[in-house]
Design a protein around this motif. Structure first.
Motif, PDB file in Angstrom:
ATOM      1  N   MET A 139       0.840  -1.196   0.000  1.00  0.00           N
ATOM      2  CA  MET A 139       0.000   0.000   0.000  1.00  0.00           C
ATOM      3  C   MET A 139       0.877   1.248   0.000  1.00  0.00           C
ATOM      4  SD  MET A 139      -2.838  -1.204   2.803  1.00  0.00           S
ATOM      5  CE  MET A 139      -3.816   0.265   2.594  1.00  0.00           C
ATOM      6  N   ARG A 140       0.332   2.314  -0.529  1.00  0.00           N
ATOM      7  CA  ARG A 140       1.080   3.567  -0.655  1.00  0.00           C
ATOM      8  C   ARG A 140       0.372   4.644   0.153  1.00  0.00           C
ATOM      9  NH1 ARG A 140       4.905   5.529  -3.985  1.00  0.00           N
ATOM     10  NH2 ARG A 140       4.850   7.720  -4.567  1.00  0.00           N
ATOM     11  N   PHE A 141       1.154   5.352   0.983  1.00  0.00           N
ATOM     12  CA  PHE A 141       0.573   6.359   1.875  1.00  0.00           C
ATOM     13  C   PHE A 141       1.216   7.716   1.616  1.00  0.00           C
ATOM     14  CE2 PHE A 141       0.046   2.321   4.004  1.00  0.00           C
ATOM     15  CZ  PHE A 141      -1.244   2.374   4.487  1.00  0.00           C
ATOM     16  N   ALA A 142       0.388   8.761   1.644  1.00  0.00           N
ATOM     17  CA  ALA A 142       0.857  10.142   1.537  1.00  0.00           C
ATOM     18  C   ALA A 142       0.919  10.719   2.947  1.00  0.00           C
ATOM     19  CB  ALA A 142      -0.084  10.966   0.673  1.00  0.00           C
ATOM     20  N   TYR A 143       2.035  11.367   3.282  1.00  0.00           N
ATOM     21  CA  TYR A 143       2.185  11.880   4.645  1.00  0.00           C
ATOM     22  C   TYR A 143       2.600  13.348   4.630  1.00  0.00           C
ATOM     23  CZ  TYR A 143       7.241  11.357   3.889  1.00  0.00           C
ATOM     24  OH  TYR A 143       8.510  11.459   3.396  1.00  0.00           O
ATOM     25  N   ASN A 144       2.282  14.025   5.734  1.00  0.00           N
ATOM     26  CA  ASN A 144       2.768  15.379   6.024  1.00  0.00           C
ATOM     27  C   ASN A 144       3.336  15.356   7.435  1.00  0.00           C
ATOM     28  OD1 ASN A 144       1.931  17.488   3.833  1.00  0.00           O
ATOM     29  ND2 ASN A 144       0.173  16.112   4.031  1.00  0.00           N
ATOM     30  N   VAL A 145       4.581  15.796   7.586  1.00  0.00           N
ATOM     31  CA  VAL A 145       5.238  15.735   8.886  1.00  0.00           C
ATOM     32  C   VAL A 145       5.950  17.061   9.172  1.00  0.00           C
ATOM     33  CG1 VAL A 145       5.592  13.235   8.767  1.00  0.00           C
ATOM     34  CG2 VAL A 145       7.348  14.767   7.878  1.00  0.00           C
ATOM     35  N   ARG A 146       6.364  17.203  10.445  1.00  0.00           N
ATOM     36  CA  ARG A 146       7.143  18.363  10.862  1.00  0.00           C
ATOM     37  C   ARG A 146       8.423  17.862  11.515  1.00  0.00           C
ATOM     38  NH1 ARG A 146       4.028  22.028  14.760  1.00  0.00           N
ATOM     39  NH2 ARG A 146       4.580  20.370  16.212  1.00  0.00           N
ATOM     40  N   THR A 147       9.562  18.446  11.146  1.00  0.00           N
ATOM     41  CA  THR A 147      10.835  18.027  11.710  1.00  0.00           C
ATOM     42  C   THR A 147      11.069  18.723  13.052  1.00  0.00           C
ATOM     43  OG1 THR A 147      12.101  19.798  10.655  1.00  0.00           O
ATOM     44  CG2 THR A 147      11.733  17.807   9.366  1.00  0.00           C
ATOM     45  N   ARG A 148      12.151  18.339  13.717  1.00  0.00           N
ATOM     46  CA  ARG A 148      12.499  18.968  14.996  1.00  0.00           C
ATOM     47  C   ARG A 148      12.830  20.454  14.822  1.00  0.00           C
ATOM     48  NH1 ARG A 148      16.423  15.000  18.579  1.00  0.00           N
ATOM     49  NH2 ARG A 148      14.783  13.556  19.270  1.00  0.00           N
ATOM     50  N   GLN A 149      13.313  20.808  13.627  1.00  0.00           N
ATOM     51  CA  GLN A 149      13.663  22.199  13.349  1.00  0.00           C
ATOM     52  C   GLN A 149      12.454  23.036  12.946  1.00  0.00           C
ATOM     53  OE1 GLN A 149      15.320  19.553  11.932  1.00  0.00           O
ATOM     54  NE2 GLN A 149      17.000  19.615  13.436  1.00  0.00           N
ATOM     55  N   GLY A 150      11.280  22.406  12.893  1.00  0.00           N
ATOM     56  CA  GLY A 150      10.061  23.128  12.567  1.00  0.00           C
ATOM     57  C   GLY A 150       9.721  23.167  11.094  1.00  0.00           C
ATOM     58  N   LYS A 151      10.489  22.435  10.269  1.00  0.00           N
ATOM     59  CA  LYS A 151      10.199  22.404   8.833  1.00  0.00           C
ATOM     60  C   LYS A 151       9.092  21.395   8.533  1.00  0.00           C
ATOM     61  CE  LYS A 151      14.837  23.683   7.253  1.00  0.00           C
ATOM     62  NZ  LYS A 151      16.002  23.269   6.434  1.00  0.00           N
ATOM     63  N   TYR A 152       8.305  21.703   7.497  1.00  0.00           N
ATOM     64  CA  TYR A 152       7.209  20.820   7.091  1.00  0.00           C
ATOM     65  C   TYR A 152       7.628  20.041   5.837  1.00  0.00           C
ATOM     66  CZ  TYR A 152       4.332  23.438  10.361  1.00  0.00           C
ATOM     67  OH  TYR A 152       3.829  24.006  11.507  1.00  0.00           O
ATOM     68  N   LEU A 153       7.429  18.738   5.873  1.00  0.00           N
ATOM     69  CA  LEU A 153       7.788  17.869   4.756  1.00  0.00           C
ATOM     70  C   LEU A 153       6.581  17.051   4.339  1.00  0.00           C
ATOM     71  CD1 LEU A 153      11.234  16.491   6.024  1.00  0.00           C
ATOM     72  CD2 LEU A 153      10.865  18.382   4.439  1.00  0.00           C
ATOM     73  N   ALA A 154       6.532  16.725   3.050  1.00  0.00           N
ATOM     74  CA  ALA A 154       5.466  15.875   2.516  1.00  0.00           C
ATOM     75  C   ALA A 154       6.081  14.856   1.574  1.00  0.00           C
ATOM     76  CB  ALA A 154       4.424  16.716   1.789  1.00  0.00           C
ATOM     77  N   GLY A 155       5.481  13.684   1.502  1.00  0.00           N
ATOM     78  CA  GLY A 155       6.009  12.664   0.611  1.00  0.00           C
ATOM     79  C   GLY A 155       5.156  11.422   0.614  1.00  0.00           C
ATOM     80  N   PHE A 156       5.712  10.320   0.085  1.00  0.00           N
ATOM     81  CA  PHE A 156       4.988   9.059  -0.026  1.00  0.00           C
ATOM     82  C   PHE A 156       5.842   7.925   0.534  1.00  0.00           C
ATOM     83  CE2 PHE A 156       3.329  11.835  -3.258  1.00  0.00           C
ATOM     84  CZ  PHE A 156       1.956  11.618  -3.206  1.00  0.00           C
ATOM     85  N   LEU A 157       5.192   6.943   1.101  1.00  0.00           N
ATOM     86  CA  LEU A 157       5.861   5.749   1.597  1.00  0.00           C
ATOM     87  C   LEU A 157       5.030   4.530   1.236  1.00  0.00           C
ATOM     88  CD1 LEU A 157       7.268   6.476   5.190  1.00  0.00           C
ATOM     89  CD2 LEU A 157       8.549   5.760   3.197  1.00  0.00           C
TER      90      LEU A 157
END
Length: 402
Positions: free
Chosen positions: A1-19
């Protein structure tokens, strides 16, 4: 299965991608292990897969791949973890397609996948040789050394291909210029003289009559000729994609006058360099030959390697089966035989590749030095002949009028 995610790093940056994972829990654990705060996670819709094609039409430059490989080797030898290495590389890589691939490789490694398997998912960037050497380096515990060898291999491959491309630019320009000039003279310049020739009532020279017939034919049937050329090119390309068609063309290339020997030397140099690099990295002979068969670049060479591999698997030596194929020069098989007997096959192959690479450089220079004046003479004769055929009746007409 393929999932789309949105996360925040420790430095406060926002990242998006697929896993890709079996379930949501696996994805969450993977993201948390990378010290991300999960903001949203959902199963990707089928249309989301199109994002993977964002840079699919682009090609990663060899120099970018070489720089990345050398940096990875340096960081691994310095003791940095694989995940940290790929995280650094992802941040500083300028090529967008390579940057995206490095991010996906890092994610796959973080999920427990071996590095060579993660790299294997990006065959549009990494060659079969690259993947197999990464695998050998991981299994043998000498990944940094293998990466250094890979960087050298890529540099040599790029050097030869760049030399060939740069050498072929000038003849290509001359050829295109000649074709455009000839077509322009026949279809645009010559028709302006036709009425003058007809009204004079004089007998035209044979070259002029032939040229007028060719001009009339081209102007009357140019659409059919263009269509026929396009169909022929498409048909030849399709034929070249079939196994038998590719074998036919590759065999023809090896027997071309002037070019055939150079093409053969290029293939031998690639064979020796790739084989030497793989063997030196600790890859078994049979596996190295299997990789070589896939990356040979010439169907005739690939078939010869396949036959040699089948014979070697039955217990024969390497040099004997290669010699029986009749594709490789005696010097190649003799040096391989000496390498087998002395236990220094990898060094012998590397030396042989260096020799043939130098030979290729000399032959390309000599070939271009011979082709350039030949092309200039041919173009001069063609253009001069057409101009003469046009001007001869003009001179005859002016003499008659005087």
């Amino acid at each position: 299965m393929r999932f789309a995610y949105n996360v925040r790093t420790r430095q406060g940056k926002y990242l998006a991608g697929f896993l890709e994972a079996e379930n949501r829990e696996t994805v969450i654990q993977s993201l948390l292990a990378q010290n991300y705060s999960v903001l949203s996670l959902k199963e990707a819709s089928p249309s989301s897969k199109e994002i993977n094609l964002e840079f699919s039409f682009l090609k990663v430059k060899t120099k970018d791949l070489v720089v990345m490989t050398r940096q990875l080797a340096t960081m691994i030898s310095a003791g940095l973890s694989i995940l940290k290495c790929f995280s650094i590389l992802e941040k500083q890589t300028a090529d967008k397609k390579l940057k995206k691939a490095l991010g996906q490789i890092r994610q796959d490694i973080a999920e427990g996948m071996p590095m060579w398997k993660a790299v294997d998912k990006h065959r549009d960037i990494f060659s079969n040789v690259y993947i197999n050497m990464i695998k050998a380096g991981e299994l043998g515990g000498m990944l940094d050394e293998v990466l250094d060898k890979l960087a050298v291999y890529l540099e040599r491959e790029h050097e030869i291909s760049s030399k060939i491309k740069s050498a072929s630019v000038y003849p290509a320009i001359i050829s295109v210029f000649a074709v455009i000039m000839i077509i322009g003279l026949i279809t645009f310049v010559l028709p302006s003289f036709v009425d003058m020739f007809k009204s004079s009532g004089m007998d035209l020279p044979t070259p002029t009559r032939i040229l007028l017939a060719v001009s009339a034919f081209l102007r009357a049937f140019w659409m059919y000729l263009t269509g026929g050329i396009i169909l022929m090119v498409v048909g030849l390309k399709r034929m070249g994609k079939t196994p038998s068609g590719r074998y036919f063309f590759d065999n023809m290339y090896l027997h071309l006058p002037l070019l055939g020997k150079t093409i053969s030397r290029i293939n031998v140099a690639r064979f020796a360099r790739t084989m030497g690099t793989l063997v030196k990295a600790g890859i078994p002979i049979l596996q190295a030959l299997e990789v070589l068969q896939e990356v040979a670049g010439n169907a005739v060479i690939a078939r010869a390697i396949g036959k040699a591999r089948a014979s070697i698997s039955e217990g024969e030596s390497i040099a004997g089966p290669l010699e029986e194929t009749g594709v490789f020069e005696p010097m190649v098989t003799q040096m391989i035989s000496v390498g087998e007997e002395t236990g220094s096959l990898d060094d012998m192959l590397v030396r042989m590749s260096e020799y043939y690479e130098r030979e290729v450089m000399y032959m390309v220079d000599a070939l271009m030095a011979a082709i350039e004046p030949i092309l200039i003479v041919i173009v001069a004769l063609l253009v001069g002949g057409i101009v003469s055929a046009i001007l001869l009746p003009v001179f005859d007409l002016s003499t008659t009028l005087q």
